[in-house]
Design an enzyme around this catalytic site. Structure first.
Site, PDB file in Angstrom:
ATOM      1  N   ASN A  37       0.811  -1.223   0.000  1.00  0.00           N
ATOM      2  CA  ASN A  37       0.000   0.000   0.000  1.00  0.00           C
ATOM      3  C   ASN A  37       0.847   1.277   0.000  1.00  0.00           C
ATOM      4  O   ASN A  37       0.310   2.365  -0.173  1.00  0.00           O
ATOM      5  CB  ASN A  37      -1.002   0.001   1.153  1.00  0.00           C
ATOM      6  CG  ASN A  37      -0.343  -0.081   2.506  1.00  0.00           C
ATOM      7  OD1 ASN A  37       0.656  -0.788   2.676  1.00  0.00           O
ATOM      8  ND2 ASN A  37      -0.873   0.633   3.476  1.00  0.00           N
TER       9      ASN A  37
ATOM     10  N   LYS B 282       2.926 -18.993  -4.848  1.00  0.00           N
ATOM     11  CA  LYS B 282       2.765 -17.539  -4.903  1.00  0.00           C
ATOM     12  C   LYS B 282       2.090 -17.122  -6.215  1.00  0.00           C
ATOM     13  O   LYS B 282       2.644 -17.313  -7.293  1.00  0.00           O
ATOM     14  CB  LYS B 282       4.164 -16.907  -4.786  1.00  0.00           C
ATOM     15  CG  LYS B 282       4.228 -15.439  -5.056  1.00  0.00           C
ATOM     16  CD  LYS B 282       3.811 -14.617  -3.865  1.00  0.00           C
ATOM     17  CE  LYS B 282       3.845 -13.133  -4.222  1.00  0.00           C
ATOM     18  NZ  LYS B 282       3.043 -12.323  -3.327  1.00  0.00           N
TER      19      LYS B 282
ATOM     20  N   LYS C  85       5.642 -11.975   7.773  1.00  0.00           N
ATOM     21  CA  LYS C  85       6.104 -10.778   8.498  1.00  0.00           C
ATOM     22  C   LYS C  85       6.562 -11.167   9.904  1.00  0.00           C
ATOM     23  O   LYS C  85       7.623 -10.749  10.369  1.00  0.00           O
ATOM     24  CB  LYS C  85       4.987  -9.728   8.587  1.00  0.00           C
ATOM     25  CG  LYS C  85       4.625  -9.121   7.253  1.00  0.00           C
ATOM     26  CD  LYS C  85       3.622  -8.014   7.409  1.00  0.00           C
ATOM     27  CE  LYS C  85       2.868  -7.759   6.118  1.00  0.00           C
ATOM     28  NZ  LYS C  85       3.699  -7.623   4.924  1.00  0.00           N
TER      29      LYS C  85
HETATM   30  P1  ADP Z   1       1.978  -5.933   2.568  1.00  0.00           P
HETATM   31  O1  ADP Z   1       1.542  -5.632   1.183  1.00  0.00           O
HETATM   32  O2  ADP Z   1       2.132  -4.719   3.411  1.00  0.00           O
HETATM   33  O3  ADP Z   1       3.141  -6.857   2.645  1.00  0.00           O
HETATM   34  P2  ADP Z   1       0.032  -8.036   3.231  1.00  0.00           P
HETATM   35  O4  ADP Z   1      -1.289  -7.829   2.563  1.00  0.00           O
HETATM   36  O5  ADP Z   1       0.939  -9.063   2.701  1.00  0.00           O
HETATM   37  O6  ADP Z   1       0.738  -6.622   3.290  1.00  0.00           O
HETATM   38  O7  ADP Z   1      -0.178  -8.300   4.813  1.00  0.00           O
HETATM   39  C1  ADP Z   1      -0.907  -7.385   5.607  1.00  0.00           C
HETATM   40  C2  ADP Z   1      -2.295  -7.946   5.840  1.00  0.00           C
HETATM   41  O8  ADP Z   1      -2.215  -9.062   6.727  1.00  0.00           O
HETATM   42  C3  ADP Z   1      -3.265  -7.033   6.507  1.00  0.00           C
HETATM   43  O9  ADP Z   1      -3.893  -6.158   5.614  1.00  0.00           O
HETATM   44  C4  ADP Z   1      -4.263  -8.007   7.160  1.00  0.00           C
HETATM   45  O10 ADP Z   1      -5.416  -8.118   6.362  1.00  0.00           O
HETATM   46  C5  ADP Z   1      -3.552  -9.354   7.135  1.00  0.00           C
HETATM   47  N1  ADP Z   1      -3.514 -10.060   8.419  1.00  0.00           N
HETATM   48  C6  ADP Z   1      -3.642 -11.399   8.538  1.00  0.00           C
HETATM   49  N2  ADP Z   1      -3.550 -11.796   9.816  1.00  0.00           N
HETATM   50  C7  ADP Z   1      -3.321 -10.698  10.545  1.00  0.00           C
HETATM   51  C8  ADP Z   1      -3.121 -10.473  11.949  1.00  0.00           C
HETATM   52  N3  ADP Z   1      -3.112 -11.473  12.833  1.00  0.00           N
HETATM   53  N4  ADP Z   1      -2.929  -9.208  12.368  1.00  0.00           N
HETATM   54  C9  ADP Z   1      -2.907  -8.192  11.476  1.00  0.00           C
HETATM   55  N5  ADP Z   1      -3.109  -8.344  10.148  1.00  0.00           N
HETATM   56  C10 ADP Z   1      -3.307  -9.583   9.665  1.00  0.00           C
END
Ligand code: ADP
Ligand code: MG
Length: 312
Positions: free
Chosen positions: A19, A130, A275
């Site tokens: 984002n 992926k 993450k």
């Molecule tokens: P980025 O593009 O920043 O790498 P991702 O979409 O891969 O982001 O990961 C972030 C998303 O992870 C959040 O938008 C949320 O929907 C999801 N998510 C899944 N499990 C969790 C959790 N336990 N706590 C917070 N977010 C979570």
């Protein structure tokens, strides 16, 4: 993994989530992506007065769009996936430079094209997971499989190519990145998780795979022996029972507990899972803190008042 970096004072590695470049509902024009970046570059510039900043970033939508562009022409030879990853490193690096030059033209931003070594025996090569690129309809599937592609059916959307996502092992351009960190306020590296390469008869050869950007950023943060490692995304931090009515933001968590939750499958693969795995690796290897937090809250995250803090 043992930490092996020479200590350069006050290095922070910041992994930017999708984002940072494309927000919900946007198509991802050049202008949109630069404008989104401009929302965060002033804050990063402020941080660069106290820290040396290393920025990493994802490339999912950008590499997907490149693929789509390739699909729509027969006039130029299509580039393999690893080459597309390399193209997006330069493209996104350039957009980041453009955004910084708007808000803080005096800041010196250096982009390092980065390859990352993966293990050819990584089990991910046997199990591509992926998704990348456009959706296809069923009639095209046979032809696409002839290219050696693996495809999965996404209910309601169509078929999509899936590629392996092997673990990052080693950053090839680590020395170049170190030199850059010593000389420039902001270094952009390991874009899109890095171009995946394998060792073959003494040389490095690109492979069609995509490395998770959070895991690759963690390897970089450990290799640089960074003071801290931040992952910026589109949520305030890591939640327990995410998505349910009783979801609860974790403010601070110790390594052991985080490891337990990860192993119990609390965090889904492909989003929060990698993450949490990435920050655990960093904290374990360096004994320092790492934080997962919201992209718009960098200043608060650095002060330790926002995001989920992972402690040894
Ligand atoms: P980025 O593009 O920043 O790498 P991702 O979409 O891969 O982001 O990961 C972030 C998303 O992870 C959040 O938008 C949320 O929907 C999801 N998510 C899944 N499990 C969790 C959790 N336990 N706590 C917070 N977010 C979570
Ligand atoms: Mg995302």
């Amino acid at each position: 993994m043992a930490s092996k970096g020479i200590y350069v004072e006050k290095v922070i590695v910041i992994a930017l989530g999708g984002n940072a470049l494309i927000r919900k509902g946007q198509r991802g024009t050049f202008q949109e992506q630069v404008e989104n970046l401009i929302r965060i570059t002033p804050e990063i510039a402020r941080a660069s007065r106290s820290y040396r900043i290393v920025l990493t970033h994802g490339n999912g939508p950008q590499v997907g769009n490149l693929y789509l562009q390739q699909e729509h022409t027969r006039d130029v030879p299509p580039m393999p996936l690893h080459a597309c990853v390399a193209m997006t490193q330069s493209l996104i690096g350039y957009m980041i430079q453009t955004a910084f030059s708007k808000c803080c033209p005096e800041l010196r931003v250096n982009v390092v094209p980065t390859r990352v070594i993966v293990d050819p025996g990584d089990l991910a090569f046997l199990n591509p997971t992926k998704p990348i690129g456009p959706y296809y309809d069923g009639a095209q599937v046979e032809d696409l499989k002839k290219k050696g592609w693996s495809l999965v059916m996404v209910p309601g959307r169509g078929w999509r190519r899936v590629v392996p996502s092997p673990k990052p092992r080693e950053i090839v351009e680590l020395e170049q990145i170190r030199t850059s960190v010593e000389r420039f306020e902001v270094t952009v590296a390991v874009g899109g998780g890095g171009v995946p390469v394998v060792k073959q008869n003494g040389s490095l050869v690109g492979v069609d795979a995509v490395i998770d950007k959070d895991l690759a950023s963690s390897v970089l943060a450990v290799s640089l022996n960074a003071e801290s490692f931040l992952i910026l995304t589109d949520v305030e931090g890591v939640y327990l029972d995410y998505g349910s009515e009783k979801q609860q933001l974790i403010r601070e968590i110790r390594l052991r507990e985080a490891q337990e939750l990860l192993e119990k499958g609390y965090f889904p693969p492909g989003s929060m899972g990698p993450k949490v795995e990435a920050v655990i690796e960093f904290v374990r290897a360096t004994g320092r803190k790492a934080i997962i937090g919201h992209l718009d809250k960098l200043e608060e995250i650095i002060r330790g008042v926002s995001g989920t803090i992972f402690k040894p």
